[in-house]
Every structure is written in C-alpha cells, then in structure tokens.
Design an enzyme around this catalytic site. Structure first.
Site, PDB file in Angstrom:
ATOM      1  N   GLY A  47       0.931  -1.242  -0.067  1.00 56.78           N
ATOM      2  CA  GLY A  47      -0.088   0.192  -0.046  1.00 56.78           C
ATOM      3  C   GLY A  47       0.905   1.048   0.143  1.00 56.78           C
ATOM      4  O   GLY A  47       2.129   1.363   0.327  1.00 56.78           O
TER       5      GLY A  47
ATOM      6  N   THR B  84      -0.206   8.915   2.586  1.00 59.85           N
ATOM      7  CA  THR B  84       0.393  10.196   2.702  1.00 59.85           C
ATOM      8  C   THR B  84       1.537  10.236   3.493  1.00 59.85           C
ATOM      9  O   THR B  84       2.641  10.831   3.094  1.00 59.85           O
ATOM     10  CB  THR B  84      -0.556  11.164   3.442  1.00 59.85           C
ATOM     11  OG1 THR B  84      -0.965  10.355   4.539  1.00 59.85           O
ATOM     12  CG2 THR B  84      -1.851  11.525   2.779  1.00 59.85           C
TER      13      THR B  84
ATOM     14  N   GLN C 217       5.063   4.281   2.321  1.00 60.72           N
ATOM     15  CA  GLN C 217       4.654   3.101   1.508  1.00 60.72           C
ATOM     16  C   GLN C 217       4.851   2.040   2.568  1.00 60.72           C
ATOM     17  O   GLN C 217       5.581   2.066   3.493  1.00 60.72           O
ATOM     18  CB  GLN C 217       5.514   2.935   0.404  1.00 60.72           C
ATOM     19  CG  GLN C 217       5.733   4.139  -0.658  1.00 60.72           C
ATOM     20  CD  GLN C 217       7.008   4.009  -1.485  1.00 60.72           C
ATOM     21  OE1 GLN C 217       6.981   3.398  -2.465  1.00 60.72           O
ATOM     22  NE2 GLN C 217       7.979   4.437  -0.960  1.00 60.72           N
TER      23      GLN C 217
ATOM     24  N   ASP D 183      -7.865   7.418  14.609  1.00 65.51           N
ATOM     25  CA  ASP D 183      -8.191   7.115  13.431  1.00 65.51           C
ATOM     26  C   ASP D 183      -8.600   5.805  13.205  1.00 65.51           C
ATOM     27  O   ASP D 183      -8.224   4.900  12.284  1.00 65.51           O
ATOM     28  CB  ASP D 183      -6.646   7.129  12.445  1.00 65.51           C
ATOM     29  CG  ASP D 183      -7.356   7.223  10.981  1.00 65.51           C
ATOM     30  OD1 ASP D 183      -8.472   7.678  10.642  1.00 65.51           O
ATOM     31  OD2 ASP D 183      -6.323   7.249   9.996  1.00 65.51           O
TER      32      ASP D 183
END
Length: 465
Positions: A118, A121, A124, A238
């Site tokens: 993936g 921001t 990686q 989050d």
C-alpha cells in the site's frame, strides 16, 4: 542363375544391441574442451550457460564484473523518477523501492523486498522477507520529511509500550512491531504481516452487511483492544474499517493497526484528526477531546459492518455534522458554547425565554459564507433514525422449520445491537460509554436483551476519572 539377396548395410553410427548392457549410455568422463567447477566436476554446456554463466563471461572477458544491483528490477514506487536524496527519493520524498532490493543493514536484520502492500500520505508499506528469520513481514517506509519522521517515531514509542508493557503476550488484538531502523534517511517500521482489512471484507460481501453474530465477534475484539488503550490513556485517533485487519482469511481474529495518528490523552495537540465518516461531534466542533472519540468511531464501524454501508458518509465537514444532527439531534449546549468551530456550522439566537439556542446553517447559507458549492450528499437509507435503519435491513435466510424461533432471536439481537450502538453514538462524550462499560452490554456478553442497558454510576465515575 540364382542371385544372392543384397546385404543390408548398417547405418553409420549405429551399434547392434545384443543385451541390456548395450543400452547403457556411454559417458566420456573427461570430455575434451570442458572446464570443471570448484568441486572438480566437468560442466555441461547447459550449466556453463546458466548456473555458471558469470564464470563463462569472465573467461570470455577478464574485465567482466557482475553486481546484483545492475539486475533489471520491477519498480514499486510511483512516481519512480529520482528527484531527492541523491536519487534515492522521488519528488514526493518517497524512497524508490524495487523488487529484490534490500532494506536494512548487514549488522541488523536485512529485508528482501517482495511486493508493495500500500501507499499513503505517510509513505509506503511493502511485503518483505526477513533474511535472518525467513519470516515474511510488512515494512512501512516513511517519507523522508521531518513531520512524518517525528510522527512515526511517536508510533514506534506507542507500539513498543503497548507491545511490551500493556499486551506482552499478544492477547489484545493490537498490531506487533518487530523492528525499526533508518535506511538512507527513511525511518522503517517492521510489523507482523496480516491479511485483508474489514473494508475489503465488506466490499467482498457486495456491501450487503455482516450477520449480527459476526459483528459481535469483531466488536468484542475491538473493545478488548480499546480497553487496553483506555487504561494506557492513549487515543488511536483514526479508527476505521481500513485500520482493522484480519489475521488470516480462515478465522475472524482481528488486529488494530496504524497508530501513526495516536497520542496520549494529555498531548492532544492535533485538531484535524479521524477520518471524516468516523469523526466525532467534539472533534467536528473543535472541542478538547479524550479517548471517547475512539468509541464514537467504533459505533460508526459497528453499524457499517452490519449494514454494509457507512452510517454518516459526509462529503464535507458541514455535510458530516448535518447527517449526525439529522439522525441524533443537536449536541448539548455546553458543547456548542465551548466549540471553536461551532460558528462554522451553526447560528446562535435567543428564544422567547431569553435562552441562547443554536440553529444549523442551511446549505445555501454555508455555501455562501464559505464560498463553496455544497451538495446535499447521497442518502443511503430511506429511514432517518438508527432503530428504523437497523430494523429495516434485510433478514437472513432461516432454516426451514425454525423460522419463528430464528426470527425472534434475530429481532432480539437487533434490539440489543441498536441499544449498544446508541450508547456509543451518544453526542455527549462525558455520557458516551467507555470500552469497559460497553463490554458489559448484553450484545457483547450474549445475554438476552430485555431492557435498555444502563451503566452503573460507579463504573461511569471510574471510567471518566
């Protein structure tokens, strides 16, 4: 005159076969012009052009030097054009990763890059093999920028504390950090490799939603993880389906990942946190926040797992708060008074009794004041209240002959689930249930639901103190 039949001439190169011994291949043990390997074995042409091709090239050209770095490798990073950090980084300060490249050092663990998992921001995530243990792991390669580096160092600190002090035996569904190091100015975090996330699971199910039983199994595990965070006075910040991963596709065991936005309750420095669909009213209004924001996110996630669609799919912050108010009513007065962002979304006025009240701004007014083209946003559900939406979801297929019993059980499960979610989706963070309180709810314990669940004052007091 009698003529003898002509003698058949044997073809050149053929031998008469008299018995099995004549069928054995003849191998020349010392063929002319062949070289030997290090063990003294003569090399066939096939081996000279494959496994021993480097030596073959060197014989042909003594100046030939082989380096693995010159091998053609599949690039995994986009864009892949070198721009910064002596050509190791692209224009976005991401490290340019290749298949079969290495991360780490000879002294520490070396990680062979296998594939990309993936990109975000922060940087990686790549699948790698630890060449010491041969375990396959996930490595987060953070962008080469101070803000991301510092935030990821906080993630390392938080996960090390959670893994060693709060959950040393890996029992509470929290991601394991295996290693961390710096590679060419990039902070790299090594995690256990997990499977699909819960959003992918919902998607694979055609957004039809999961059974109340499976939702309960997932939610109980999340409450376990959140109890550990609450005790440690940490906020994830989050929580969303994408940050909850299945350990394997064979079982419903899950792990909470991505502590890159996490913070301590005493260090709530950021105001722009939580993914929008799962953002709590206190964060939207600009109030100080606590671990209660994670419980709001959990309420949104639980409903989404059951329905297959997000409960509050806001297209903007204004649209988000509009959806919440339409379903749950306005936040308490003290939240409106204290919220730094209240004036963005609400107008204040004085009612006929002299009391200060708040009114949500209309779409046109908000668009005009903020110079935006706000749109109403897609409505996923016809009903507007949580009980109506949950009860309106399609019923599962019941076994023949047990429809009545199964239907009654499912309806009771749904009533219990609605009551459970309402405790999490309480606008008031002070009244919102803590993970310890929510774990006692019949929906989680499996007891039959008979009446609305009421938390005891003593547990509530200890939870918010």
């Amino acid at each position: 005159m009698v003529v003898d039949p002509p003698q058949k001439r044997r073809a050149s190169g053929f031998r008469r076969v008299r018995d099995q011994r004549d069928l054995r291949p003849h191998v020349n043990p010392r063929p002319g012009g062949r070289r030997v390997d290090a063990a003294g074995q003569f090399l066939s042409p096939l081996r000279q052009l494959t496994t021993n091709i480097i030596d073959t090239y060197r014989i042909a050209n003594p100046q030939f030097k082989y380096e693995s770095a010159t091998n053609p490798r599949r690039v995994l990073t986009k864009p892949s054009k070198p721009s910064h950090n002596e050509g190791y980084d692209n224009e976005d300060y991401d490290y340019i990763l290749y298949v079969n490249d290495w991360l780490g050092t000879e002294e520490g663990h070396k990680y062979l890059i296998l594939d990309v998992l993936g990109q975000g921001t922060f940087g990686q995530v790549v699948k790698c093999q630890d060449m010491k243990t041969h375990d396959v792991v996930a490595v987060k390669v953070v962008k080469n920028k101070p803000a991301y580096f510092n935030q990821s160092m906080m993630e390392v600190t938080i996960l090390e504390m959670l893994n060693t002090q709060c959950d040393p035996h890996d029992e509470h569904h929290i991601l394991r950090l295996k290693d961390s190091f710096i590679h060419r100015s990039h902070l790299c975090l090594v995690f256990e490799l997990l499977s699909s996330n819960l959003y992918e699971l919902i998607k694979q199910n055609q957004f039809q939603g999961l059974s109340t039983q499976l939702v309960k199994v997932f939610t109980a595990q999340l409450l376990d993880a959140m109890s550990i965070l609450k005790d440690a006075r940490l906020i994830h910040c989050d929580l969303k389906p994408e940050n909850i991963l299945l350990k394997t596709l064979q079982s419903p065991q899950i792990k909470v990942i991505d502590f890159g936005s996490a913070c301590h309750e005493r260090q709530t420095v950021y105001t722009y946190i939580q993914s929008r669909f799962y953002r709590s009213p206190e964060v939207l209004l600009g109030l100080p926040y606590t671990a209660a924001i994670d419980m709001w996110s959990l309420g949104c996630i639980a409903v989404e797992l059951f329905l297959g669609l997000p409960l509050f799919p806001g297209t903007s912050e204004y649209n988000q708060i509009t959806r919440i108010v339409e379903m749950l009513g306005q936040p308490p007065s003290y939240m409106m008074e204290m919220g730094k962002q209240t004036g963005q979304f609400f107008d204040s006025y004085v009612d006929m009794y002299g009391r200060k009240k708040y009114r949500l701004k209309s779409l046109e007014q908000y668009s005009r004041e903020h110079n935006t083209n706000e749109q109403p946003g897609k409505q996923y559900f016809k009903a507007t209240s949580l009980p109506e939406i949950v009860n309106g979801a399609p019923m599962p297929a019941f076994k023949t002959g047990r429809q009545g019993v199964e239907m009654e059980k499912e309806l009771n499960n749904r009533q219990s689930f609605i009551d459970f979610c309402q405790g999490l989706l309480n606008m008031n963070p002070i009244e919102r249930w803590s993970p310890q309180q929510a774990r006692l709810h019949p929906f989680i314990t499996g007891e039959k639901w008979t009446k609305p669940f009421v938390v005891r004052f003593s547990s509530s007091f200890s939870s918010f103190h």
